[in-house]
Design an enzyme around this catalytic site. Sequence first.
Site, PDB file in Angstrom:
ATOM      1  N   SER A  37     -10.760  55.889   9.363  1.00 52.57           N
ATOM      2  CA  SER A  37     -11.966  55.822   8.526  1.00 52.57           C
ATOM      3  C   SER A  37     -12.196  54.372   8.123  1.00 52.57           C
ATOM      4  O   SER A  37     -11.248  53.571   8.082  1.00 52.57           O
ATOM      5  CB  SER A  37     -11.784  56.682   7.269  1.00 52.57           C
ATOM      6  OG  SER A  37     -12.782  56.417   6.294  1.00 52.57           O
ATOM      7  N   TYR A  68      -6.745  58.860  -0.373  1.00 48.22           N
ATOM      8  CA  TYR A  68      -7.415  58.942   0.927  1.00 48.22           C
ATOM      9  C   TYR A  68      -7.447  57.577   1.599  1.00 48.22           C
ATOM     10  O   TYR A  68      -7.087  57.432   2.772  1.00 48.22           O
ATOM     11  CB  TYR A  68      -8.836  59.486   0.749  1.00 48.22           C
ATOM     12  CG  TYR A  68      -9.610  59.585   2.037  1.00 48.22           C
ATOM     13  CD1 TYR A  68      -9.376  60.634   2.918  1.00 48.22           C
ATOM     14  CD2 TYR A  68     -10.580  58.645   2.366  1.00 48.22           C
ATOM     15  CE1 TYR A  68     -10.085  60.745   4.112  1.00 48.22           C
ATOM     16  CE2 TYR A  68     -11.294  58.736   3.559  1.00 48.22           C
ATOM     17  CZ  TYR A  68     -11.046  59.792   4.422  1.00 48.22           C
ATOM     18  OH  TYR A  68     -11.748  59.884   5.604  1.00 48.22           O
TER      19      TYR A  68
END
Length: 252
Positions: A136, A149
Amino acid sequence: MQFAGRHALITGGGTGIGAATARALATGGAKLSLLGRRREPLDAVAAETGGSAISCDVTERADIERAYAEARAAHGPFDLVILNAGIGDSAPFQRTKRQAWDRIMATNMTALFDGTQLALPDLLDGDDKRLIIVASVAGLRGAAYAAPYAASKHGAIGLAKSLALEFAKTNLTVNAVCPSFVDTPMVDESAERISRVSKRTEEEARQALAAMNASGRLVTAEEVADTILHLCRPSSRSINGACITIDGGTTA
């Protein structure tokens, strides 16, 4: 049929990026093993692509071993491994529970360790093997209210780059793809959480997430799948240790 006879394993293969990648590889003739926790979406994508749906909890190494054995029995050794399973959450850091940290790390990081280590015997035997980790843009910078995250995705990129160096003289390449906000069930869940703690509707929350991409729109799962497809091609054998962003200019 550029992938005819090639066995592609995809974790998180029932929805979002995993499902889009399965469809793209199936078009190229790949044999597919689709792993995931929820059987219903796996079965739907398997029926559409001719692949095998294999239930698997990637946070359990023994379950990965069992699923990999089932996949090999169906389609032979792995040629292309796409580790896509992932989860997210958002909360102020001081309110983040240790259980949330552990859950995210187990899925987004430890599962990569186990999934890669258990696939390596196949990936180091034969020609033109590929390992692709779906990370990501959160792995390239900080992310307020999503520290676990972001930390997990930094780790995913670090793992991909380290493995690329370690196996650079083999027939295996290792790369990471780094999308920004993608129109997937994970974004739907984020919009639902935002709506729950704010006065915005879920659609307004989705629009706010899209606005965080420089393009002002959500990336599509098919756009990410197309990049993964490119990395799987024989002509991409010199792309190794890359971290490819699909973010509409967000990290430019």
